[in-house]
Write an enzyme that holds these catalytic residues in place. Structure first.
Site, short mmCIF file in Angstrom:
data_model
loop_
_atom_site.label_atom_id
_atom_site.label_comp_id
_atom_site.label_asym_id
_atom_site.label_seq_id
_atom_site.Cartn_x
_atom_site.Cartn_y
_atom_site.Cartn_z
N SER A 1 0.84 -1.20 0.00
CA SER A 1 0.00 0.00 0.00
C SER A 1 0.87 1.25 0.00
O SER A 1 2.07 1.17 0.31
CB SER A 1 -0.86 -0.02 1.27
OG SER A 1 -1.36 1.27 1.59
N TYR B 1 -3.40 -0.10 10.01
CA TYR B 1 -3.22 -0.46 8.59
C TYR B 1 -1.79 -0.13 8.14
O TYR B 1 -1.13 -0.95 7.50
CB TYR B 1 -4.24 0.30 7.77
CG TYR B 1 -4.30 -0.02 6.31
CD1 TYR B 1 -3.68 0.80 5.38
CD2 TYR B 1 -5.00 -1.12 5.86
CE1 TYR B 1 -3.75 0.53 4.03
CE2 TYR B 1 -5.10 -1.40 4.50
CZ TYR B 1 -4.47 -0.57 3.60
OH TYR B 1 -4.54 -0.84 2.25
P1 NAP Z 1 -12.01 -4.74 -0.62
O1 NAP Z 1 -12.74 -4.14 -1.76
O2 NAP Z 1 -12.44 -4.46 0.78
O3 NAP Z 1 -11.95 -6.36 -0.84
C1 NAP Z 1 -11.34 -7.12 0.15
C2 NAP Z 1 -11.44 -8.59 -0.26
O4 NAP Z 1 -10.82 -9.38 0.76
C3 NAP Z 1 -12.85 -9.09 -0.37
O5 NAP Z 1 -12.89 -10.14 -1.33
C4 NAP Z 1 -13.13 -9.68 1.01
O6 NAP Z 1 -14.16 -10.65 0.91
C5 NAP Z 1 -11.77 -10.30 1.31
N1 NAP Z 1 -11.43 -10.46 2.73
C6 NAP Z 1 -11.37 -9.51 3.69
N2 NAP Z 1 -10.99 -10.04 4.87
C7 NAP Z 1 -10.81 -11.38 4.64
C8 NAP Z 1 -10.41 -12.48 5.47
N3 NAP Z 1 -10.15 -12.30 6.76
N4 NAP Z 1 -10.32 -13.70 4.90
C9 NAP Z 1 -10.60 -13.88 3.59
N5 NAP Z 1 -10.97 -12.88 2.75
C10 NAP Z 1 -11.07 -11.65 3.29
O7 NAP Z 1 -10.49 -4.31 -0.68
P2 NAP Z 1 -9.61 -3.82 -1.93
O8 NAP Z 1 -9.69 -2.35 -2.04
O9 NAP Z 1 -9.92 -4.66 -3.11
O10 NAP Z 1 -8.15 -4.16 -1.37
C11 NAP Z 1 -7.58 -5.43 -1.58
C12 NAP Z 1 -6.19 -5.38 -1.00
O11 NAP Z 1 -5.49 -4.26 -1.56
C13 NAP Z 1 -6.15 -5.16 0.51
O12 NAP Z 1 -5.05 -5.84 1.06
C14 NAP Z 1 -5.93 -3.65 0.63
O13 NAP Z 1 -5.31 -3.32 1.86
C15 NAP Z 1 -5.02 -3.41 -0.51
N6 NAP Z 1 -4.97 -2.05 -1.04
C16 NAP Z 1 -6.11 -1.43 -1.45
C17 NAP Z 1 -6.00 -0.14 -2.01
C18 NAP Z 1 -7.19 0.63 -2.48
O14 NAP Z 1 -7.04 1.85 -2.71
N7 NAP Z 1 -8.35 0.03 -2.65
C19 NAP Z 1 -4.75 0.45 -2.15
C20 NAP Z 1 -3.63 -0.22 -1.69
C21 NAP Z 1 -3.75 -1.48 -1.16
P3 NAP Z 1 -15.08 -11.05 2.21
O15 NAP Z 1 -15.50 -9.74 2.82
O16 NAP Z 1 -16.20 -11.85 1.64
O17 NAP Z 1 -14.18 -11.83 3.09
C1 GCO Z 2 -6.89 5.26 3.26
C2 GCO Z 2 -7.00 4.34 2.10
C3 GCO Z 2 -5.65 3.81 1.72
C4 GCO Z 2 -5.78 2.86 0.57
C5 GCO Z 2 -4.48 2.32 0.13
C6 GCO Z 2 -3.55 3.37 -0.37
O1 GCO Z 2 -7.81 5.27 4.09
O2 GCO Z 2 -5.88 5.98 3.31
O3 GCO Z 2 -7.89 3.28 2.37
O4 GCO Z 2 -5.06 3.18 2.80
O5 GCO Z 2 -6.59 1.77 0.90
O6 GCO Z 2 -3.88 1.53 1.09
O7 GCO Z 2 -2.43 2.74 -0.96
#
Ligand code: NAP
Ligand code: GCO
Length: 263
Positions: free
Chosen positions: A144, A157
């Site tokens: 992230s 986080y």
């Molecule tokens: P999201 O939309 O909240 O999706 C999260 C996924 O993980 C869902 O499929 C959820 O399904 C599953 N999940 C959550 N907790 C779980 C658990 N304990 N066991 C199994 N499955 C679990 O999140 P996202 O934005 O796609 O993010 C995915 C990853 O990228 C995360 O690690 C997040 O920190 C990272 N990330 C996101 C962003 C962003 O801007 N969106 C940026 C940087 C990094 P269920 O709820 O059905 O379990």
């Molecule tokens: C926040 C956001 C970020 C993104 C992502 C950025 O609240 O700042 O959720 O943490 O999820 O991790 O890279």
């Protein structure tokens, strides 16, 4: 010729039911991998199976909480039976809790650490023996911006994602000799359900202040989409990246390079 094909490979994407995980699962399958994914919710699983099927992808879905070591072991064994030994693991499942640190309960902090940092250890530990037997493997941790930067309300986080960056580097160090590469993708701000609260329209119909802030902090002047992560994931999952190890590939539109647009 550089090979981006994943034909004959078995991929597990944790949290592959929607968001970033679904997009990465789709990309790996479209590159030829046999795909498995997991999540916690039966409804999410069933919807994801329909969504993958609509794309012509036959995915193996599992209800498995990544913090449950026994459940993860059973899932990995079942994938081995049904699809074959896992060659590619994407530790994508993750949550965030946006709470001022001085108001955050220890249990809330612990839950984020358990899912975002302990679970990648649990799932990686479950797949490493198979990769060691195969003589190759690819592990991609989803880090992230908060692997590098802090901000208000995301202490748990940021601690987890900072730790995940170093877990990535340590796994690269410990398993490189087995021809297992461990890298990370560091997405910028991506439009998914996880960031939906940061993009919600205000009561007066105006943009969320954070939405405008992120666009001003991003040279690309936009939020990322899950599609922006598909190519980087295929690259790190393929033999094209066999000499890339311990790297965090930031897919952030340039946020980390930019001081931000002048107001
Ligand atoms: P999201 O939309 O909240 O999706 C999260 C996924 O993980 C869902 O499929 C959820 O399904 C599953 N999940 C959550 N907790 C779980 C658990 N304990 N066991 C199994 N499955 C679990 O999140 P996202 O934005 O796609 O993010 C995915 C990853 O990228 C995360 O690690 C997040 O920190 C990272 N990330 C996101 C962003 C962003 O801007 N969106 C940026 C940087 C990094 P269920 O709820 O059905 O379990
Ligand atoms: C926040 C956001 C970020 C993104 C992502 C950025 O609240 O700042 O959720 O943490 O999820 O991790 O890279």
């Amino acid at each position: 010729m550089t090979d981006f094909s994943l034909k004959g490979r078995v991929a597990l994407v944790t949290g592959g039911s929607y968001g970033i995980g679904f997009a990465i699962g789709k990309a790996l399958a479209e590159a030829g991998a046999r795909l498995a994914f997991n999540c916690r919710s039966q409804a999410h699983l069933e919807q994801a199976l329909r969504d993958y099927e609509a794309l012509g992808i036959e995915a193996q879905g599992y209800i498995c909480d990544v913090t449950d070591e026994d459940g993860v072991g059973k899932m990995v064994a079942d994938i081995g039976q049904k699809l074959g030994t896992i060659d590619i693991l994407v530790n994508n499942a993750g949550i965030i809790k946006r709470i001022p640190m001085h108001e955050m309960k220890v249990e809330e902090y612990q839950q984020v650490i358990d899912i975002d940092l302990v679970a990648p250890f649990i799932v990686s530990k479950a797949v490493l023996p198979g990769m060691m037997r195969l003589g190759h493997g690819k592990i991609i941790n989803i880090c992230s911006m908060m692997s590098e930067l802090g901000r208000e309300t995301v202490s748990a986080y940021a601690a987890a994602k900072g730790g995940l960056k170093m877990l990535t580097r340590n796994m690269a160090s410990e398993y490189g000799a087995y021809n297992i590469q461990c890298n990370a993708i560091g997405p910028g701000y991506i439009a998914t359900p996880q960031t939906a609260p940061l993009r919600e329209r205000q009561a007066d119909g105006s943009r969320h202040p954070f939405d405008a802030f992120i666009v001003a902090k991003t040279p690309a002047a936009r939020w990322g989409t899950t599609a922006d992560l598909e190519g980087p994931a295929v690259f790190l999952a393929s033999s094209a990246s066999d000499f890339v190890n311990g790297h965090v590939l930031y897919v952030d539109g340039g946020i980390l390079a930019y001081i931000g647009k002048q107001p």
